[in-house]
Design an enzyme around this catalytic site. Structure first.
Site, short mmCIF file in Angstrom:
data_model
loop_
_atom_site.label_atom_id
_atom_site.label_comp_id
_atom_site.label_asym_id
_atom_site.label_seq_id
_atom_site.Cartn_x
_atom_site.Cartn_y
_atom_site.Cartn_z
CB SER A 188 36.84 57.98 25.85
OG SER A 188 36.70 56.85 25.00
CE LYS A 204 42.67 52.79 19.46
NZ LYS A 204 43.97 52.15 19.25
CG HIS A 257 42.83 37.26 33.69
ND1 HIS A 257 42.20 36.08 33.99
CD2 HIS A 257 42.32 38.20 34.50
CE1 HIS A 257 41.32 36.31 34.96
NE2 HIS A 257 41.37 37.59 35.28
NE ARG A 293 44.52 38.78 37.71
CZ ARG A 293 43.78 39.84 37.43
NH1 ARG A 293 44.21 40.75 36.57
NH2 ARG A 293 42.63 40.00 38.01
CG HIS A 325 44.04 40.86 32.03
ND1 HIS A 325 42.78 40.96 31.47
CD2 HIS A 325 43.92 41.32 33.31
CE1 HIS A 325 41.94 41.45 32.37
NE2 HIS A 325 42.61 41.69 33.48
NE ARG A 351 46.15 44.97 36.84
CZ ARG A 351 44.91 44.51 36.82
NH1 ARG A 351 43.99 45.05 37.60
NH2 ARG A 351 44.57 43.53 36.02
CG LEU A 388 38.42 49.41 37.23
CD1 LEU A 388 37.01 48.87 37.41
CD2 LEU A 388 38.50 50.19 35.92
C1 SIN Z 1 38.99 39.98 36.57
O1 SIN Z 1 37.80 40.23 36.73
O2 SIN Z 1 39.50 38.90 36.79
C2 SIN Z 1 39.87 41.07 36.05
C3 SIN Z 1 39.98 42.15 37.04
C4 SIN Z 1 41.30 42.81 36.91
O3 SIN Z 1 42.01 42.59 35.94
O4 SIN Z 1 41.66 43.55 37.83
#
Ligand code: SIN
Length: 532
Positions: free
Chosen positions: A12, A35, A240, A286, A347, A382, A388
């Site tokens: 969800s 869950k 991250h 990153r 992350h 990524r 998103l």
């Molecule tokens: C972040 O706000 O640094 C994470 C954003 C993401 O992982 O895309």
């Protein structure tokens, strides 16, 4: 007891909820299994925002280029182009259902910047974007009578035609539904549906230190793999760079948007070290920043580095990053006056269940969307805030493909799905095995399969994970199942896939850095796994 729907959505977060809403609006009945509570998802924790081209100075070509550069030669360029191109329309729909992105003083979108982006293009709701999207979607879903939400319902495995008929059965395999454990009373229910969408998020919990919530246990990836579906590029686990370092609290994310507003990483000697690693310095992609921090920490033996945003005033920081400001404050750090101790943490799972641009997997009727999936957008690393974007775009594309599939599936004979057969005899008095193996798995992955890898470490991890697999397999078959055991079973499966893909890749590329193969090979190829 069997519950029948046109479409079953497992998970969800933004991907599952967006998809559910869209298929329900097309007239199909939908069940969402989650869950925990409906709002418990990885989405909720996303701070940064959604990368999308909206400004006059930006264009699709730049966003595509940034994504390809971050992905280090492994992105599927067609996929990148299409997802980037669809972004603005999907964002417009989010605004239509009530999402209020942060605005600047002139009333335009307040665009954030993050690592690897050549432009400001990240739409956000302060530093709580995921939570705001989740709330808007849940509200929209509550108004949709065709959607039934089942909370505390843990999907154990998808049901397939071949699993029921046996491996020798003739004809194409397809998905028929899923068995799910009602975690409140221990009953296992049968959900039948010709379409199943996996939107269960990633697998950050495979690592000891993660920015992910407890629910991120790789359930969808493990289920798909067990069902014979292709899984791709699992070695690319994104760390991250800046999770809050604390000896007492969990690894809280300090958004990359903080560096987008000028924060600088410093080692314990106070030196701004990123300039020495990449021309984009603190806003490098990153993978590069996380590795630089790891190198600095290993060099000095320090337990963390510093993130310094003290040049911005308190009023600005409190407004732009209310959650980060408050969380640090509660730990005694006023980020306007003191530097923040940070470390990398697991992350994002860049690989996952392989899908095409309609979110379809290699199994008829089974779809995957969001972090659980591997579309080809992220490649070997990524680009920040592209997740998103991918979730909303692919949910829409998946929903568009479902109509045709359902029309064809309705012509097939209705399946007879047997009830779940209780495997184990009862409870064990040795529950400690489950707790111990959770810890051992996460420690093993952290020590041997994280930012800097070697073949020897990966092989060591493989042996240990195989032991855990054997032990937990015994538990699964001999005792009644519960959520903790099922999560561990999935995490072990995912850990095996990460290590297997990492051992396949004889090069260092993107997030996969391995000392034995420091160079990148000329030809980029995906790593692929499928259970035979
Ligand atoms: C972040 O706000 O640094 C994470 C954003 C993401 O992982 O895309």
């Amino acid at each position: 007891m069997s519950n029948s729907f046109d479409v079953l959505v497992i998970g969800s977060g933004i991907a599952g909820l967006s998809f559910a809403l869209k298929v329900a609006q097309r007239g199909h009945s939908v069940a969402i299994l989650t869950k925990k509570n409906k709002a418990d998802s990885n989405t909720n924790w996303a701070q940064g925002g959604i990368a999308v081209v909206t400004s006059q100075t930006d264009d699709f070509a730049k966003h595509v280029r940034d994504t390809l550069v971050a992905g280090d030669g492994l992105c599927d360029e067609k996929v990148v182009r299409e997802i980037v191109r669809d972004g603005p329309e999907r964002v417009r729909e989010l605004v239509e259902i009530g999402l209020k992105f942060s605005r600047d003083a002139d009333g335009g979108y307040d665009l954030g910047r993050e690592g690897g982006h050549s432009e400001r293009r990240v739409l956000h709701v302060k530093d709580m974007t995921g939570k705001a999207i989740e709330e808007a979607l849940i509200k929209a879903i509550s108004r949709e009578p065709r959607i039934a939400m089942f909370e505390h319902m843990f999907a154990i495995d998808v049901i397939t035609r071949r699993k029921l008929a046996g491996p020798q059965s003739r004809g194409a395999d397809r998905v028929l539904g899923a068995y799910a454990l009602d975690v409140r009373d221990g009953r296992v229910l049968t959900f039948s549906a010709p379409v199943v969408m996996l939107s269960t998020g990633g697998a950050g919990q495979a690592y000891l230190y993660t920015t992910n919530p407890d629910i991120a246990t790789g359930d969808g990836i493990a289920m798909a793999y067990r069902a014979g579906v292709e899984v791709r590029n699992m070695e690319f686990i994104q760390f991250h760079p800046t999770a809050l370092y604390s000896t007492t609290a969990a690894r809280f994310l300090i958004s990359e948007a903080v560096r987008g507003e000028g924060a600088v990483l410093r080692n314990l000697a106070g030196e701004a070290f990123m300039k020495g690693y990449h021309k984009m310095a603190d806003l490098a992609p990153r993978d590069i920043v996380a590795r630089a921090i790891d190198t600095e920490m290993k060099k000095s033996g320090a337990a963390h580095v510093w993130l310094d945003i003290t040049h911005r005033n308190e009023a600005f920081l409190r407004t732009r990053f209310p959650q980060i400001y408050q969380t640090c404050k509660q730990l005694g750090i006023n980020i306007a006056k003191a530097m923040i101790p940070v470390v990398p943490a697991a992350h994002y799972t860049c690989g996952g269940v392989a899908t095409n641009l309609s979110a379809e997997t290699s199994l008829d009727g089974l779809y995957a969307c969001g972090e659980v999936a591997c579309t080809g957008l992220h490649g070997a690393n990524r680009l920040a805030s592209n997740s998103l974007l991918e979730a909303v775009v692919m949910a829409h594309r998946g929903a568009e493909s479902v109509d045709g599939y359902l029309r064809a599936a309705r012509k097939l004979p209705a399946p007879v799905i047997p009830d779940w057969i209780e495997l184990g005899a009862g409870d064990t008095d040795e529950r400690v095995v489950v707790t111990h193996n959770w810890d051992e798995l996460r420690r093993t992955m952290w020590d041997y399969v994280s930012i800097m890898r070697t073949t020897k470490r990966l092989e060591r991890a493989r042996t240990r994970i195989a032991n855990l697999d054997r032990e937990i397999g015994e538990y699964y078959w001999n005792f009644s199942v519960d959520a903790r055991l099922l999560e561990l079973r999935n995490l072990i499966q995912v850990a095996e896939l990460i290590v297997a893909c990492a051992l396949q890749r004889h090069e260092s590329r993107g997030l996969h850095a391995i000392a034995d193969y420091p160079k990148k090979r000329k030809a980029a190829r995906d790593s692929r796994l499928r259970k035979t």
